[in-house]
Structures are given as C-alpha cells and as structure tokens.
Design a protein around this motif. Structure first.
Motif: not given
Length: 693
Positions: A328-329, A334-338, A340-347, A358-367
């Motif tokens: 759930k966490r 993932r839902q928070d990203g959707k 807030t339109h944030v696509y998270r990238v790790e590594s 196309r999926h409606g994201y507004k931000c790419i966030r690199i962790l």
C-alpha cells in the motif's frame, strides 16, 4: 469445394492429428463431417477413417520407437527416477500447493496458482515429473491429471475461494484425446469464473492447434495467462497470437531489477504494452522488497513470489499484514506521483519523454541511489512538453538529455538540482528549456558534457538561465562540453549564467550565444557578489541591452576575470555598462590569445575594467576591435578609481566617441604599451598610440 468446406476440412485434419485412440477418431470424424451439411461425402468419410487409422498406427509406432531410444540413453539413476515418475502418473499420486497472486494496489489476494507436487516422493520435483513424462511420451497424462485434479479442488473449495480464481498450468502443444478434452471442457465451463488457464511454453503451439484451443476457451469464457514472458517462445508475437488476459513476467527479468536499468527498461515496455492492450501485467518470482517496490512503482498490476507468500498446501486467506502495508505504501507513492504528475526515477534508467507525456506526467524526479546513477532522458526535436526535471538532494551521477524539450510554470526552473549533488548533464541533439532555466544551489556541483545544443528561454521580472536567483549563491558550474548554449533572458534583473550573490564558474569549452534585455543584469557572473571567472577555449557572442550591468563580471562587487584562447563578440547598449569587469567593484581583467570584438553604446562606459572603481587590465597576444560611444566612455577602466593598463603584442582597432577624449584614464607608470599594431580613432580623429616598454 468452396472456401467454407476447405476451412472445415483443414480444421478436421488438425483435430485428427491430436487423436490418440480409435474412440476419439470416430468422435472427431463424425463431428467434423457435420459441417458439410447434406452433401454426399461418403467417400470422404471412408478416406478419413483410413487416413486416421494409418495415423494412429504410425504415430504409435513412432512414439514407441522414440521412447525406447530416449530411455536407452538414461543412466541407472535416471531410469530409477523414471520408474518413480511412471508410478506417480499411473497412480495419480499428485498433490498441489497454492501460491497467492496479490494485487499491487492493496496486497489483497487476487487469485492463486496451483503448483504440482509429488504426493509419493518429495525428492521427485515438478521438474523431474515433467522431464520424465516428456521422455516417456506421457505429457498428455500430466495435462489431463492437472486439469481434473485442480478443477475438482476448485469445486470442493468454492466457499473458500469466493471470487478468486486458480491459475491452472497447461502446455499448449500437448493434445488431449477427444473424450478427455470434452470431460475437461465441461468442468471448465462449470467453473469458468474460478479458473484461469496458464499457458506454460515448452514448445510453440501450431496455428491449427492454437486456433482450436482459443476457440474452446473463448466459448467457455475462460481467461488465459501467458507464463514466463520474456523468455523462450513467450514473446510479443505470442501475445498477439494468444490475446491473453494476463501476462506473467518471468523471474529472470525481475531478479535484482532495482539495480539493473536494462531490465527496468524492458519490463516497463512490457507493462505499457499490456496496459495498452487491456492485459493485466503480473510480476512473477518477486523475492525481495526492493524488487517489489520497483515493479509497483513501474505500474505492475499483480505480484507473485516468495516475498509476498510462499506456496502452501492450503488456500491461505491473506498475506502478512506488514507486507500488505508495504504494498500500500509503494502504491501510494505511485499514486502520489500520478496525482502530482511526478514520474520517479531511481538508480539508472532510460526515460522516454513521449511516454511520460502520454501518461500525463508533468515532472521527472530523479532520486539518489547508493551507487552513481546513469540516467538518460530521450525526447525528439518535434516533441514539446510541459515537463520539468527535479534532481533530488544527494544525487551523484550523470543525466543524459537527448533532444529534450522541458518547460515549467513561471518563476520555476525547468531543471532543479537539489542540495549536495554532484551532477553531470550530458547534452546530445537539440535540447530546449522554455520559461525556466537550471538552478544549482551553493552546496552542489553541475558539469556540462556532450555534443549538441541547449537553448534556454527565460522571461521573468527576476531571472536566471543557469545558476541561481538574485538572493542566492550558486554551486560550482563547469562547462566542459562541445555544446552550444543559446540563452535568451528578459526581465527586470538577473543573470544568464550565474546568480545574484555569485559562485564558481569554469568555462573551458563550448559556444555561447546569449541575448539579455533587462534593467539590471549580468550575462555571465553575479549581481552583488564577488566574481572569479576562468574562461578559455570557447566562443562567445552576446547581445545585451541593460540599463546597469556587465556582460562578463559583476555589477556591484569585485571581479577577477581571465579570458584565454577564446573568441568574444558583443553588441551592447545601456546607461551604465561594462563589457568585461565590474560596474561598481574593483576589476582585474586579463585577456590573452583571444579575439575580442565589441560594439557598445552607453552613457557611462568601461569596455574593460571597472566603471566606478579601481581597474587592472592586461592584454597579451590578441586582437581587439571595438566600436564604442557614450557621454563618459572609456575603453580601459572607468571614470573613478585608478586604472592600471598593460598591453603587449596586440592588434588593436578602436573607434570611440566620448566626451572624455581618451581611451583610458591610465597614465604614467600605470600605462604600459608594448609592441603591436594600434589604430585608435577618438571622436573621428586618429590618435597616436606609442609603445613605451
């Protein structure tokens, strides 16, 4: 025969090839000839019986011979294992463990997979059973037993199953006899809401058999799953052939996926393909929390593996509470990203901007990750996006931008570097940042590499292109790339490269084409902070309109400037202007092995040095062409403070219009002129410029 008859005959021949006994032969032929209606096909029936009989005989002989050859090649130990498997098959000594398949949304059990085990000898694994069943040509018996056994369990456990289904493993190229197929079909139809047929690929089914199988399952409303996707015969072609309801992504693609960018790229494409075609994507063999987190954030629908639940002889009703909370966490992330339109990238990962858009994201966030990251973001010259890039604090690694177009809302950067980062931006193709620049906090470092161009367009009352705002210092900026930087900045005050309070800037390569229009501004440097710049081996071209400011240097504080091996060209206008130096602070300017061209107009002007404070200007081994004009205009130094001027081995051409009637206020021992060629014209009158050292 017409086309319909030919198709019916082809289907009949396909069904004949699956016949294993005379009873099935008769059923297949009598059922098949009904498609021909009232036509006289008595001769055809005779030929079909003859052909079928020969096929049975030849098939049996061939299978017996092949089986004998296979068995003859076995070791004594393998023959013993074969005998045990024969006993298991003959006595139907099989049992089944059930592994939950859970929802990636809330961790609730969605369904189960029935996993075959030996009820007689635990040392005989499913692998052994299938291996020796294949060697002895008895996979049909395994297929039959699996369906009948599991379907009987489904019927007896209806209350416990509720709305959940059981995945039943099936080998699509195994052909059951007609009577067995009919018995299983009846049970499947009766339990269609509780059964999913999972096609395990050991060999690719032929088109005729596949068509028969699909029609049978479709008519019974049975859902289909494709197993082990990404290996063997499980490929995109088979997805299109089988049109399944579920795709089980193979464990080999999921093992340590959290640290393997190639796997993440491949699996992300699989998930997207599934969702585009109304297929549920199932991650199979998930064994660690990091693997589970990764696939959930990537958008998988279902999860199966030891980490969520091991196979059990009983149908468990729930997985452990803490695992459900973990799911759930991650799903919330993932839902928070959707939302807030944030696509998270790790590594390390390769991100395609067209998919993100196309999926409606507004931000790419690199962790940040434990190891240096290597992330690539790919766009295209024709793809404009409303996406911006955030790099989280602590990031260390490289971000490659390939033909990327970013934009952001007003007063926000297109690329924001977090605190304590060591980031490399590698530029390829034509990249564009619209309505915002790149912010680098004082605690971070940003290095530019690559081969391409980056255009930055900033229009705001308070602006910056690369660096930071007017009330901050920026981190270390290093330009070591064969990249063209094209910056256009318009506003009340700001910097194109730099910040209000300053910071370290090293420019050792590249081409810079910058336009600035402001009331108070500096193209490269700082507004109110001291500036120390080392600029070499690059080309710079500026168009600046600024009431009070400098092209390179500082507006209000001291400037220590070295320009080496470069080409400088500017067109500048304003009221209080310096091309290279400082308006109000002290300025120490050295230019060597360079070409300097400037066309500048300003009421108060110092082309090189400080307008209102002390100036030191050194020109060595260079050419200079300046056309300048203003009420109180000097070329070297300004109207206040002292000026120390040292010029050697230069080719100078100056045309100045000024009330001051000289190119500098330097005189005496502060005025040093060495060998060179000098052409000086002040207010239309040529002036003699005599070397004195």
């Amino acid at each position: 025969m017409n086309k319909k008859d030919i198709a019916a005959l082809a289907k009949l021949f396909g069904e004949l090839s699956a016949v294993r006994c005379e009873a099935d032969l008769e059923n297949v032929i009598e059922e098949g000839v009904r498609c021909f209606g009232d036509k006289d096909i008595s001769d055809l029936k005779v030929q079909l019986y003859r052909l079928g009989g020969k096929m049975l005989t030849v098939d049996a002989e061939n299978r017996d011979a092949l089986r004998s050859r296979r068995i003859a090649c076995l070791t004594d130990n393998e023959k013993s294992e074969l005998q045990k498997v024969e006993e298991i098959i003959n006595g139907n000594l099989l049992k089944y463990y059930f592994q939950p398949i859970v929802s990636a949304i809330d961790g609730e059990i969605f369904s189960y997979e029935a996993l075959m085990r030996s009820a007689a000898d635990p040392s005989i694994t499913p692998y052994h059973i299938l291996k020796y069943a294949g060697l002895s040509d008895r996979l049909e018996d395994i297929e039959k037993a699996t369906f009948l056994n599991v379907l009987n369990i489904i019927e007896s456990e209806k209350d416990k199953l509720g709305s959940k289904a059981v995945f039943i493993n099936s080998i699509p190229n195994v052909r059951l006899g007609e009577s067995d197929a009919e018995k299983i079909s009846k049970l499947l139809s009766k339990n269609s809401d509780s059964a999913v047929v999972e096609l395990t690929e050991s060999a690719e089914a032929d088109e005729i058999q596949l068509g028969i199988m699909k029609d049978r399952y479709r008519n019974m409303n049975i859902r289909i799953a494709v197993d082990d996707y990404g290996t063997g015969y499980s490929n995109v072609r088979n997805l299109l052939r089988y049109t399944p309801n579920f795709v089980k992504i193979d464990r080999s693609l999921l093992s340590e996926i959290n640290s393997d960018p190639r796997k993440r790229h491949f699996v992300r494409d699989i998930i997207e393909f599934c969702h585009d075609n109304n297929i549920l994507a199932l991650a199979e063999g998930v064994e660690t929390g990091l693997e589970m987190k990764t696939v959930i954030l990537m958008g998988v629908d279902l999860i199966q593996g030891y980490y969520t639940a091991r196979p059990s002889p009983e149908l468990i009703t729930s997985i452990p509470y803490e695992i459900k909370q973990e799911i759930k966490r991650y799903q919330q992330q993932r839902q928070d990203g959707k939302l807030t339109h944030v696509y998270r990238v790790e590594s390390s990962e390769r991100v395609l901007l067209d998919k993100i858009k196309r999926h409606g994201y507004k931000c790419i966030r690199i962790l940040p990750s434990e190891e240096n990251s290597d992330i690539t973001i790919v766009g295209s010259s024709a793809l404009n996006t409303n996406i911006h890039l955030d790099i989280d604090s602590g990031f260390k690694g490289r971000v490659t931008l390939e033909s990327v177009h970013f934009s952001n809302t007003k007063n926000r950067p297109c690329i924001e570097i977090g605190e304590n980062c060591e980031a490399e931006l590698s530029i390829f193709g034509d990249c564009f940042l619209h309505n915002g620049g790149i912010i680098v906090p004082e605690s971070s470092e940003l290095t530019f590499t690559g081969v391409g161009s980056m255009a930055i367009d900033v229009h705001d009352s308070s602006f910056y292109g690369i660096g930071g705002p007017i009330d901050k210092r920026h981190g270390r900026l290093s330009f070591s790339a064969n990249v063209k930087f094209i910056i256009e900045a318009y506003g009340q005050q700001g910097t194109c490269i730099g910040s209000g309070l300053g910071g370290e800037i090293d420019i050792h390569q590249g081409v810079f084409e910058i336009k600035m229009n402001s009331n108070n501004g500096v193209v490269i440097g700082s507004l109110t902070g001291n500036t120390d710049l080392d600029i070499r081996n690059c080309g710079m071209q500026f168009i600046s309109t600024c009431l009070k400011g400098a092209v390179i240097g500082s507006r209000d504080a001291d400037a220590e400037l070295l320009l080496h091996g470069m080409s400088f060209k500017s067109i500048t206008s304003g009221k209080e202007t310096v091309c290279v130096g400082s308006v109000c602070g002290n300025a120490n300017v050295t230019i060597d092995n360079s070409n300097f061209v400037s066309d500048v107009r300003s009421d108060e002007l110092a082309v090189l040095g400080s307008l209102y404070n002390d100036s030191k200007v050194k020109l060595h081994n260079m050419s200079m062409n300046v056309d300048a004009g203003g009420q109180n205009a000097y070329i070297f130094g300004g109207t206040k403070g002292t000026t120390d001027f040292d010029c050697r081995n230069v080719d100078v051409k100056i045309n100045l219009n000024s009330n001051l009637d000289n190119i500098t206020s330097a005189e005496g021992e502060n005025f040093k002129v060495g060998d060179g060629r000098y052409y000086i014209e002040i207010n239309g009158e040529k002036k003699e410029f005599i070397p004195n050292i």
